[in-house]
Write an enzyme that holds these catalytic residues in place. Structure first.
Site, mmCIF file in Angstrom:
data_model
loop_
_atom_site.group_PDB
_atom_site.id
_atom_site.type_symbol
_atom_site.label_atom_id
_atom_site.label_comp_id
_atom_site.label_asym_id
_atom_site.label_seq_id
_atom_site.Cartn_x
_atom_site.Cartn_y
_atom_site.Cartn_z
ATOM 1 N N ASP A 53 -26.781 27.373 -12.793
ATOM 2 C CA ASP A 53 -26.442 28.810 -12.068
ATOM 3 C C ASP A 53 -25.927 27.780 -10.794
ATOM 4 O OD1 ASP A 53 -28.119 28.119 -8.574
ATOM 5 O OD2 ASP A 53 -28.991 27.096 -9.897
ATOM 6 N N ASP A 138 -32.819 36.846 -5.380
ATOM 7 C CA ASP A 138 -33.246 35.517 -5.162
ATOM 8 C C ASP A 138 -33.745 35.393 -3.524
ATOM 9 O OD1 ASP A 138 -32.279 33.370 -4.538
ATOM 10 O OD2 ASP A 138 -30.594 32.506 -4.478
ATOM 11 N N GLU A 140 -35.105 33.769 -1.103
ATOM 12 C CA GLU A 140 -35.461 32.378 0.102
ATOM 13 C C GLU A 140 -35.101 32.394 1.269
ATOM 14 O OE1 GLU A 140 -32.904 29.421 -0.586
ATOM 15 O OE2 GLU A 140 -31.996 31.173 -2.262
#
Length: 254
Positions: A53, A138, A140
């Protein structure tokens, strides 16, 4: 006798389980347990399918070299919040496809932006491509952010994540993958979103040591990987199944 490690090795949905390398690894763990030995947890090299990634920080990528060098898939940063597009996104998006590397786009969540704006921004900037990997959310905590220190309450985040997931699936026709870190998973996601493929960050060891019984599909195991076609370090990831399982995943059957 139960072997908790084995419950974390995911079999393809609706497929017959065959004795490939993953099955052999599972049998080895059983044998070690029966012999009274401490079973060895899987390592990245035990998996057959690896990818990367990346974002603008990796600069220009030679996708042909990357594909020939063993990069089986790539997750590419596309958007963040509701007003940022990675400046290398379209170069990577088009370059990976031209080189035959399966790729998907990910959205980095910004906790100071309404979910509706984040969903609309991703859709506006990531082309619909039926051959692409599923989109990625994503999720986080971003402790280094200089513009947003907010940590929304769990109920609010779960509601917003569901709105985002439903919107992405409706537009792209694929249920999004959820990327997460250990602390965010513990705070928000433990035991939830079980119908989604999870992509977990665990650079210190095997995911079960940090994520418990969470079933995962992708394991980000290092931020210091090296692959042909990319200058410098890049995140590397393993897919949980065999090459046959990977083909099923690409067909949305895993």
């Amino acid at each position: 006798m139960r072997f908790p490690v084995l419950s974390l090795l995911r079999a393809p949905r609706g497929a017959t389980v065959k004795r490939g390398p993953i099955a052999a690894l599972a049998l080895a763990l059983v044998a070690a347990s029966c012999a009274g030995l401490e079973p060895r947890l899987p390592r990245p090299n035990d998996y057959q399918v690896h990818g990367i990634d990346l974002s603008r920080y990796q600069g220009d990528v030679d996708w042909v070299k990357a594909g020939h060098g063993g990069v089986a898939f790539a997750w590419i940063k596309a958007t963040e919040g509701g007003d940022y597009v990675d400046p290398k996104f379209m170069d990577n998006w088009n370059g990976a496809k031209a080189a035959g590397v399966p790729r998907g786009a990910y959205h980095f969540w910004y906790f100071c932006r309404p979910v509706e704006e984040q969903l609309a921004w991703f859709i506006a900037n990531v082309p619909y491509d039926p051959d692409a990997l599923p989109p990625v959310m994503d999720m986080e905590w971003n402790n280094e952010s200089t513009t947003c220190r907010r940590r929304p309450p769990r109920d609010e985040l779960l509601r917003d994540m569901q709105i985002m997931a439903d919107g992405l699936e409706k537009y792209y026709g694929k249920r999004p993958v959820i990327y997460t870190s250990v602390d965010f998973h513990e705070d928000i996601l433990e035991g939830l979103f079980t119908g989604h493929h999870f992509w977990v960050r665990s650079v210190a060891g095997y995911p079960s040591l940090r994520y418990g019984k969470r079933r995962w599909t992708f394991w980000q195991y290092t931020a210091e990987g090296r692959v042909p076609g990319v200058d410098g370090n890049v995140d590397r990831n393993a897919f949980v199944g065999t090459k046959t399982d990977w083909r099923l995943f690409l067909q949305d059957r895993y």
